[in-house]
Design a protein around this motif. Sequence first.
Motif, PDB file in Angstrom:
ATOM      1  N   ARG A 193      60.399 -23.106  27.194  1.00 40.53           N
ATOM      2  CA  ARG A 193      60.628 -21.653  27.129  1.00 40.53           C
ATOM      3  C   ARG A 193      59.316 -20.898  27.294  1.00 40.53           C
ATOM      4  O   ARG A 193      59.256 -19.880  27.998  1.00 40.53           O
ATOM      5  N   LEU A 194      58.252 -21.393  26.674  1.00 40.28           N
ATOM      6  CA  LEU A 194      56.961 -20.723  26.770  1.00 40.28           C
ATOM      7  C   LEU A 194      56.364 -20.815  28.164  1.00 40.28           C
ATOM      8  O   LEU A 194      55.476 -20.032  28.517  1.00 40.28           O
TER       9      LEU A 194
ATOM     10  N   ASP B 262      67.951 -22.718  30.410  1.00 43.57           N
ATOM     11  CA  ASP B 262      67.278 -23.765  31.192  1.00 43.57           C
ATOM     12  C   ASP B 262      66.334 -24.577  30.310  1.00 43.57           C
ATOM     13  O   ASP B 262      66.187 -25.794  30.491  1.00 43.57           O
ATOM     14  N   ALA B 263      65.688 -23.903  29.366  1.00 43.00           N
ATOM     15  CA  ALA B 263      64.786 -24.606  28.451  1.00 43.00           C
ATOM     16  C   ALA B 263      65.567 -25.580  27.570  1.00 43.00           C
ATOM     17  O   ALA B 263      65.112 -26.698  27.305  1.00 43.00           O
ATOM     18  N   ILE B 264      66.744 -25.172  27.125  1.00 44.09           N
ATOM     19  CA  ILE B 264      67.591 -26.060  26.319  1.00 44.09           C
ATOM     20  C   ILE B 264      67.990 -27.275  27.142  1.00 44.09           C
ATOM     21  O   ILE B 264      67.907 -28.421  26.683  1.00 44.09           O
ATOM     22  N   ARG B 265      68.407 -27.007  28.381  1.00 43.01           N
ATOM     23  CA  ARG B 265      68.827 -28.106  29.256  1.00 43.01           C
ATOM     24  C   ARG B 265      67.656 -29.066  29.485  1.00 43.01           C
ATOM     25  O   ARG B 265      67.812 -30.286  29.393  1.00 43.01           O
ATOM     26  N   HIS B 266      66.503 -28.496  29.770  1.00 45.30           N
ATOM     27  CA  HIS B 266      65.315 -29.307  30.016  1.00 45.30           C
ATOM     28  C   HIS B 266      64.946 -30.123  28.778  1.00 45.30           C
ATOM     29  O   HIS B 266      64.700 -31.331  28.852  1.00 45.30           O
TER      30      HIS B 266
ATOM     31  N   GLY C 272      59.585 -23.623  40.831  1.00 42.69           N
ATOM     32  CA  GLY C 272      58.215 -23.917  40.421  1.00 42.69           C
ATOM     33  C   GLY C 272      57.924 -23.717  38.970  1.00 42.69           C
ATOM     34  O   GLY C 272      56.840 -23.981  38.509  1.00 42.69           O
ATOM     35  N   LYS C 273      58.918 -23.287  38.162  1.00 40.34           N
ATOM     36  CA  LYS C 273      58.636 -22.995  36.770  1.00 40.34           C
ATOM     37  C   LYS C 273      58.487 -24.237  35.930  1.00 40.34           C
ATOM     38  O   LYS C 273      57.883 -24.197  34.875  1.00 40.34           O
ATOM     39  N   ALA C 274      59.063 -25.340  36.386  1.00 37.41           N
ATOM     40  CA  ALA C 274      58.964 -26.561  35.579  1.00 37.41           C
ATOM     41  C   ALA C 274      57.547 -27.064  35.538  1.00 37.41           C
ATOM     42  O   ALA C 274      57.151 -27.778  34.653  1.00 37.41           O
ATOM     43  N   ASN C 275      56.755 -26.684  36.560  1.00 40.39           N
ATOM     44  CA  ASN C 275      55.333 -27.003  36.564  1.00 40.39           C
ATOM     45  C   ASN C 275      55.061 -28.490  36.433  1.00 40.39           C
ATOM     46  O   ASN C 275      54.260 -28.953  35.661  1.00 40.39           O
ATOM     47  N   GLY C 276      55.766 -29.253  37.221  1.00 36.82           N
ATOM     48  CA  GLY C 276      55.487 -30.671  37.242  1.00 36.82           C
ATOM     49  C   GLY C 276      56.254 -31.482  36.250  1.00 36.82           C
ATOM     50  O   GLY C 276      56.127 -32.671  36.204  1.00 36.82           O
ATOM     51  N   GLN C 277      57.091 -30.845  35.413  1.00 31.96           N
ATOM     52  CA  GLN C 277      57.830 -31.601  34.412  1.00 31.96           C
ATOM     53  C   GLN C 277      59.066 -32.199  35.037  1.00 31.96           C
ATOM     54  O   GLN C 277      59.560 -31.785  36.075  1.00 31.96           O
ATOM     55  N   ALA C 278      59.598 -33.214  34.365  1.00 30.51           N
ATOM     56  CA  ALA C 278      60.808 -33.874  34.840  1.00 30.51           C
ATOM     57  C   ALA C 278      61.932 -32.895  34.894  1.00 30.51           C
ATOM     58  O   ALA C 278      62.136 -32.081  34.047  1.00 30.51           O
TER      59      ALA C 278
ATOM     60  N   SER D  77      60.775 -29.042  19.979  1.00 32.68           N
ATOM     61  CA  SER D  77      59.426 -28.863  20.537  1.00 32.68           C
ATOM     62  C   SER D  77      59.481 -28.799  22.062  1.00 32.68           C
ATOM     63  O   SER D  77      58.810 -27.959  22.688  1.00 32.68           O
ATOM     64  N   ARG D  78      60.282 -29.685  22.668  1.00 35.30           N
ATOM     65  CA  ARG D  78      60.401 -29.671  24.124  1.00 35.30           C
ATOM     66  C   ARG D  78      61.085 -28.395  24.621  1.00 35.30           C
ATOM     67  O   ARG D  78      60.726 -27.837  25.670  1.00 35.30           O
ATOM     68  N   ILE D  79      62.077 -27.935  23.872  1.00 33.51           N
ATOM     69  CA  ILE D  79      62.776 -26.703  24.266  1.00 33.51           C
ATOM     70  C   ILE D  79      61.823 -25.513  24.181  1.00 33.51           C
ATOM     71  O   ILE D  79      61.738 -24.692  25.108  1.00 33.51           O
ATOM     72  N   ARG D  80      61.089 -25.429  23.093  1.00 32.16           N
ATOM     73  CA  ARG D  80      60.161 -24.306  22.921  1.00 32.16           C
ATOM     74  C   ARG D  80      59.051 -24.357  23.971  1.00 32.16           C
ATOM     75  O   ARG D  80      58.652 -23.319  24.520  1.00 32.16           O
TER      76      ARG D  80
END
Length: 769
Positions: A648-649, A656-660, A367-373, A642-645
């Motif tokens: 992460r936030l 996982d943030a880098i991968r995303h 659930g951490k992606a919160n709706g993101q791809a 920007s997407r990685i940060r």
Amino acid sequence: MDSGTPRVRGLAARAGGWSARHRWTAVGIWVLFVVLAMGLGSAAGRVDVKDSDQLSGETHTAATIIEDAGIEEPASETVLIQAKDGSTKATDPAFRAAVTAVVDAVGATGRVTDVTSPYDTRTISRDGRSALVQFDMRGDAETAGDRVAPVLKAVEGVQKEHSSVRVEEIGSASMMKTFDDAFGKDFQKAELSAVPVALGILLIAFGALVAALLPVALAITAIVATMGLMGLVSHLQPMSDTANSVMLLVGLAVGVDYCLFYLRREREERAAGHDPETALRIAAATSGRAIIVSGVTVCVAMAGMLFTGIAEFEAMGLASLMVVAVAMVGSVTVLPALLSLLGRRVEKGRIPFLHPERRRRRTNGNGKANGQANGNGSRFWTAVLRGVLRRPWVSVLVAVAALVTVAAPALGMKTENLTIDQEFGRSLPIVGTYDRVNDAFPGGTGPAEVVVHADDIQAPAVQAAIADFRAQAVSSGASRGPVDVKLHAAQNIAFVYVPLVGGSDQDKAGHSLETLRDTVRPATLGKVDGVSAPVTGEVAGSHDFNEQLVGSVLPVFVFVVVFAFLLMLLSFRSLTVAITSIVLNLLSVGAAYGILVAVFQHGWGASLVGAHGVGAIITWLPLFLFVILFGLSMDYHVFVVSRIREARLRGLSTQDAIRHGVVTTAGVVTSAAVIMVAVFAIFGTLSMQSMKQMGVGLAAAVLIDATVIRGVLLPAVMALLGDRNWYLPRWLNRLPDLTHDESPLPAAPTGSSGVPDADDEDEGARIGV
């Protein structure tokens, strides 16, 4: 604020929100701006860079003296009459008859003046096999190429009647016409084909006509508006045709890129289940902010050209800066307004065979992606990233080693202004004429021009000094003569033309120039009070340009790097991100330099791009590439980081943030890079070596930046740094906060299966490459 609406702040979010609420007003203001800018610019006219403004040093001084005196130097032409065998001499009757025929034929055209015979001016080669008939074109030198055709035809007629000797014409007017005929249409095709190429790639990326047209429309309107602004600004900072071409390239690149970033995010949020209004707000707060950060960084990089002191560079820098600023403003204002107006109609004109199969998004199980791809990115880059994150140390070492190896040839870079034979090879007959004239009369096609200015040019002391200068120019070994003098008594100016030993060999001709300036001139003209005698000409201009360019490298480099570092620091509030962004961009530029030197200086693999090794890189290109590439590279860097940060936030681990961040931006970065590479590569197909060097250098750098740097090195370095990526010393906490909203975005509505609506999913999946 409604809890279902994400709380956003920042300039981009506010601009996007206002435009979405006042759609027709925003579109109307943009159209009015474009029309007014173009109309006012056309009415004001464009002021172009003058010769006297081009450089500092002696070349500038000479041009200023000529301009102040009101002397308009004509376009000079030369006809080479040369024996085809070893026995014919200039004293033979057949040779003399050919010379007389040339003098009579060119004079009869009525287009020339001051026709001189080689028997009067002693322009006969040492071996007696070659002679030069010299004359000037009537009228403005800038348009002489338009009037030289009858003269060329007359010379061709003499050649047909005197086949025992070679009769060929060369000069500024004939070269101008030859190049315009050979490459004028070439340039036009390149510039006109850039837009269709970009549109074709966007159709593949989006699979819908309307979505593909939006980025092109924004880029074109930004370019049109900037063309008008260039006319207005040119009255303060003169512009040029070169600046116009560079503006077109940069405007198309960033205009399309910025739209891609915005559209990609808006589509992604709709595919994740957000309603169009919320999706647009999220895109404004995230991609809109990335566009502003990137745009300001690119503008700062382009502003670095203003520190060169070279009028042509200043014009290119200011024109590029303006088009980036206009495209940036349009992206965060009129684009959200258009998206709000179009809604789902942005998907109109779908192209079935370009439309990928429907793919369902899977929500992040925790659930951490919160709706993101999550996992809807590029399969290729997903696979690459898996390996990179598994062994980041290996990835960093391999990538850095590869980039350093590619960059290594740059250590031996040699820069110079390319001569005609280097620029065009053997593709034009006039190049052969150029070589034959230089072989028979070293330096004859590009003599040094000494502009002698005195209170009384006809004073005995001045005339004696000019005579001494002519004699010592030959006796010193700087010239083999003949040294000609053209007097303008009314203006108290004399032009002394000195063919330099070395001819087309820039190094040898440069030594001859130094002898003239440092030895011959002080011993002759320099001893007469009130006399100034700056030395200009092709070789002198190249020398002065190099000197000025070398002197401007450090201030430009420091300005661009320092300000880019500060912008990244303020935008991401991370000392680590700021440092790594600078280092990675420098690696990218270094690799581009290495490719340029390997291909165009050493000739390694030059045939693959239709080029040949010319032994040097054109003087202006390294600094130009540094500024342009440092700016454009920030597009991708800001967007990905920007997407990685952001991820992460929202609670994802750094890995996982880098991968995303990398996977979800892979599609748009790939599409944007392909467009840039394709557009720049078009200029790499031109016949001029300087344009090939520019096109190949830009295309190679963008390709390296979008693949090795952003796809491998950036995620590997960030994976190794972990949470240190976001390190900011306490004493820097007082810095302005230019980050966008950090509050969690609302969860996207889902069906019972937990996946977004299929139509939204389908619409958002297309950009992934």
